[in-house]
Design a protein around this motif. Sequence first.
Motif, PDB file in Angstrom:
ATOM      1  N   LEU A 299      13.354   8.490  26.342  1.00  0.00           N
ATOM      2  CA  LEU A 299      13.789   7.732  25.168  1.00  0.00           C
ATOM      3  C   LEU A 299      13.958   8.643  23.960  1.00  0.00           C
ATOM      4  N   LEU A 300      12.988   9.533  23.723  1.00  0.00           N
ATOM      5  CA  LEU A 300      13.097  10.443  22.583  1.00  0.00           C
ATOM      6  C   LEU A 300      14.205  11.466  22.784  1.00  0.00           C
ATOM      7  N   PHE A 301      14.445  11.860  24.026  1.00  0.00           N
ATOM      8  CA  PHE A 301      15.578  12.750  24.324  1.00  0.00           C
ATOM      9  C   PHE A 301      16.881  12.046  23.974  1.00  0.00           C
ATOM     10  N   GLU A 302      16.973  10.765  24.334  1.00  0.00           N
ATOM     11  CA  GLU A 302      18.179   9.994  24.052  1.00  0.00           C
ATOM     12  C   GLU A 302      18.356   9.777  22.542  1.00  0.00           C
ATOM     13  N   ILE A 303      17.262   9.502  21.837  1.00  0.00           N
ATOM     14  CA  ILE A 303      17.344   9.342  20.386  1.00  0.00           C
ATOM     15  C   ILE A 303      17.805  10.643  19.736  1.00  0.00           C
ATOM     16  N   GLY A 304      17.305  11.773  20.239  1.00  0.00           N
ATOM     17  CA  GLY A 304      17.760  13.070  19.730  1.00  0.00           C
ATOM     18  C   GLY A 304      19.248  13.271  19.938  1.00  0.00           C
ATOM     19  N   LEU A 305      19.740  12.856  21.094  1.00  0.00           N
ATOM     20  CA  LEU A 305      21.182  12.966  21.362  1.00  0.00           C
ATOM     21  C   LEU A 305      21.999  12.102  20.403  1.00  0.00           C
ATOM     22  N   GLU A 306      21.409  10.981  19.970  1.00  0.00           N
ATOM     23  CA  GLU A 306      22.115  10.072  19.072  1.00  0.00           C
ATOM     24  C   GLU A 306      22.012  10.471  17.605  1.00  0.00           C
ATOM     25  N   SER A 307      21.097  11.387  17.276  1.00  0.00           N
ATOM     26  CA  SER A 307      20.880  11.782  15.876  1.00  0.00           C
ATOM     27  C   SER A 307      21.860  12.895  15.520  1.00  0.00           C
ATOM     28  N   ASP A 308      22.987  12.507  14.975  1.00  0.00           N
ATOM     29  CA  ASP A 308      24.088  13.432  14.698  1.00  0.00           C
ATOM     30  C   ASP A 308      23.721  14.356  13.538  1.00  0.00           C
ATOM     31  N   LEU A 309      23.477  15.644  13.853  1.00  0.00           N
ATOM     32  CA  LEU A 309      23.112  16.610  12.815  1.00  0.00           C
ATOM     33  C   LEU A 309      24.252  16.840  11.829  1.00  0.00           C
TER      34      LEU A 309
ATOM     35  N   ASP B 148      14.489   9.805   8.729  1.00  0.00           N
ATOM     36  CA  ASP B 148      13.220   9.123   8.994  1.00  0.00           C
ATOM     37  C   ASP B 148      12.731   9.395  10.410  1.00  0.00           C
ATOM     38  N   ASP B 149      13.659   9.317  11.364  1.00  0.00           N
ATOM     39  CA  ASP B 149      13.287   9.597  12.753  1.00  0.00           C
ATOM     40  C   ASP B 149      12.722  11.009  12.893  1.00  0.00           C
ATOM     41  N   VAL B 150      13.413  11.971  12.284  1.00  0.00           N
ATOM     42  CA  VAL B 150      12.983  13.368  12.383  1.00  0.00           C
ATOM     43  C   VAL B 150      11.598  13.541  11.765  1.00  0.00           C
ATOM     44  N   LEU B 151      11.434  13.024  10.534  1.00  0.00           N
ATOM     45  CA  LEU B 151      10.140  13.134   9.858  1.00  0.00           C
ATOM     46  C   LEU B 151       9.066  12.347  10.608  1.00  0.00           C
ATOM     47  N   GLY B 152       9.441  11.164  11.097  1.00  0.00           N
ATOM     48  CA  GLY B 152       8.477  10.334  11.812  1.00  0.00           C
ATOM     49  C   GLY B 152       7.972  10.985  13.082  1.00  0.00           C
ATOM     50  N   ILE B 153       8.874  11.657  13.818  1.00  0.00           N
ATOM     51  CA  ILE B 153       8.451  12.327  15.055  1.00  0.00           C
ATOM     52  C   ILE B 153       7.512  13.471  14.734  1.00  0.00           C
TER      53      ILE B 153
ATOM     54  N   TYR C 235      -1.947  23.636  10.364  1.00  0.00           N
ATOM     55  CA  TYR C 235      -1.327  24.292  11.523  1.00  0.00           C
ATOM     56  C   TYR C 235      -0.382  23.342  12.253  1.00  0.00           C
ATOM     57  N   LEU C 236      -0.833  22.103  12.458  1.00  0.00           N
ATOM     58  CA  LEU C 236      -0.015  21.140  13.194  1.00  0.00           C
ATOM     59  C   LEU C 236       1.277  20.821  12.444  1.00  0.00           C
ATOM     60  N   ILE C 237       1.172  20.624  11.115  1.00  0.00           N
ATOM     61  CA  ILE C 237       2.368  20.300  10.325  1.00  0.00           C
ATOM     62  C   ILE C 237       3.348  21.461  10.345  1.00  0.00           C
ATOM     63  N   VAL C 238       2.827  22.660  10.120  1.00  0.00           N
ATOM     64  CA  VAL C 238       3.701  23.847  10.091  1.00  0.00           C
ATOM     65  C   VAL C 238       4.316  24.097  11.461  1.00  0.00           C
ATOM     66  N   SER C 239       3.495  23.999  12.509  1.00  0.00           N
ATOM     67  CA  SER C 239       4.011  24.294  13.851  1.00  0.00           C
ATOM     68  C   SER C 239       5.015  23.245  14.301  1.00  0.00           C
ATOM     69  N   ALA C 240       4.762  21.963  13.991  1.00  0.00           N
ATOM     70  CA  ALA C 240       5.708  20.910  14.373  1.00  0.00           C
ATOM     71  C   ALA C 240       7.038  21.086  13.639  1.00  0.00           C
ATOM     72  N   THR C 241       6.964  21.366  12.346  1.00  0.00           N
ATOM     73  CA  THR C 241       8.191  21.572  11.566  1.00  0.00           C
ATOM     74  C   THR C 241       8.939  22.806  12.045  1.00  0.00           C
ATOM     75  N   ALA C 242       8.198  23.894  12.243  1.00  0.00           N
ATOM     76  CA  ALA C 242       8.830  25.141  12.701  1.00  0.00           C
ATOM     77  C   ALA C 242       9.438  24.969  14.079  1.00  0.00           C
TER      78      ALA C 242
ATOM     79  N   LEU D 214       7.983  15.458  21.044  1.00  0.00           N
ATOM     80  CA  LEU D 214       8.618  16.289  20.011  1.00  0.00           C
ATOM     81  C   LEU D 214       9.589  17.269  20.664  1.00  0.00           C
ATOM     82  N   GLY D 215       9.173  17.864  21.784  1.00  0.00           N
ATOM     83  CA  GLY D 215      10.055  18.779  22.500  1.00  0.00           C
ATOM     84  C   GLY D 215      11.275  18.076  23.057  1.00  0.00           C
ATOM     85  N   ALA D 216      11.080  16.859  23.591  1.00  0.00           N
ATOM     86  CA  ALA D 216      12.218  16.103  24.123  1.00  0.00           C
ATOM     87  C   ALA D 216      13.192  15.728  23.012  1.00  0.00           C
ATOM     88  N   PHE D 217      12.662  15.336  21.863  1.00  0.00           N
ATOM     89  CA  PHE D 217      13.513  14.987  20.715  1.00  0.00           C
ATOM     90  C   PHE D 217      14.294  16.210  20.247  1.00  0.00           C
ATOM     91  N   ALA D 218      13.620  17.359  20.165  1.00  0.00           N
ATOM     92  CA  ALA D 218      14.295  18.602  19.766  1.00  0.00           C
ATOM     93  C   ALA D 218      15.400  18.967  20.747  1.00  0.00           C
TER      94      ALA D 218
END
Length: 474
Positions: free
Chosen positions: A134-144, A224-229, A251-258, A311-315
């Motif tokens: 589902l998160l992989f599919e949402i990532g595909l739908e999130s047009d950068l 919102d989706d990006v920040l929420g994930i 560490y978690l915030i920096v590593s997730a964002t990075a 997070l990895g699937a969304f990315a």
Amino acid sequence: MFLNHTMTALSSGMASLIVPMPLLATVEAENSPIVLAGVLLSLVVIYLASKLGAEAAKRLDFPPVLGELVAGVIVGVSALHLIIFPESGLSAADSAVMTVLQWINHLSPAALTSVYESQSEVISVLAELGVIILLFEIGLESDLRQLKEVGTQAVIVACVGVVVPFAAGTVGLMMLFNVPAIPAIFAGAALTATSIGITSKVLSELGQLKSKEGQIIVGAAVIDDVLGIIVLAVVASLAKTGEIDVSNVIYLIVSATAFLIGSILLGGIFNKTFVAIVEKFKTRGNVVMPAFIFAFFMAFLGSAIHLEAILGAFAAGLVLDETDARNELDELVKPIADLLVPIFFVTVGARADLGVLNPTLPENRAGLLIAAFLMVVAIVGKVVTGWVVFGQPGINRLAIGVGMVPRGEVGLVFAGIGSASGVLDKPLEVSIIVMVILTTFLAPPFLRIAFGQPVEPPSTGEPSSEEPILAGKS
């Protein structure tokens, strides 16, 4: 003579200790076909419930995903006990599926319990695979590319729409209801979600998708989706440790964002490699197999660095959204998602014990107050976003705020992961699910009112071909 008797007794004792292990393995091996039968029967129930629920919701002009969730509630611990899990406190004897298996196979109580636990574990793993897809599919739908065009207005709306409900929900739960920090943070994080699929569908029906309000809403919902994930990855990781360490949070915030930004930046390089690999393959699955290899590897990396697999699937979805094979990949992912994602939504509903919100029981009233509090924060925390838009005279601020209210599938991801982690108690878990359901139900009619158009009666016709791809899951 005494020594001989002693050695014989010891030998018998050792034998009694050693024999049960191979016997246990034999029993488990004998039960394997029964476990498989239980999984298959559970999947029949899940798929039937999800389809009937989705169809009923669609005919009432509600998002199909809510029909799947409600269907899960009906077949789960709150009603029919067809799909239940050991962590609910119910035994194998309470499961209708296990009752059928026991009647067919004449299982002993011990064997039935073993089958029940194994079958539940398999269904849980399939549900986790469903949420990854589902998160992989949402990532595909999130047009950068769309994100780059919406400008600072959508970014500000999205940031306020994340910070305000998160802070208000977390602090309110801790101060007013004495909820421990980790569960309060998790519930606050669940309030940050916005469902782009539901909002896009309504905006399209109103002819407002290309309006200034529509562009800001859709752009902010994607951000919102990006920040929420990112928030979810951080909070879920905190739930694993069970404590708040400032250095660990940083560490978690920096590593997730990075991790997310790095994946996007490297996407250009990977995209060329992906297209080259796809062109070399000549057999079936030449597009979808490399895509899922990449998605699952990214999910593994997310988990390996102590974040979340989702997070990895969304990315991975965000990265592959930029490839030339995107349109073809979108169509190929759909049938796979149609098989696994409903398992996630139905099991989320099945785990929710709505009995904890029964107002006739005095001990449940605190849970009802929490549910009411979350609803107020969920609505007000998003509606205020319309008033942070600047330099846009005459813009419909109420419509922008209301458009950010529905939580939909993203909110259910928060609830599902919180439930699986064990960090949420039953009243808080059910309160989050109720909040997701009500915000998703209320947003479409109120968005029509905000744009000054009458609320349409439930539709029984065929779905429009112009609906966004995620509308069927949002």
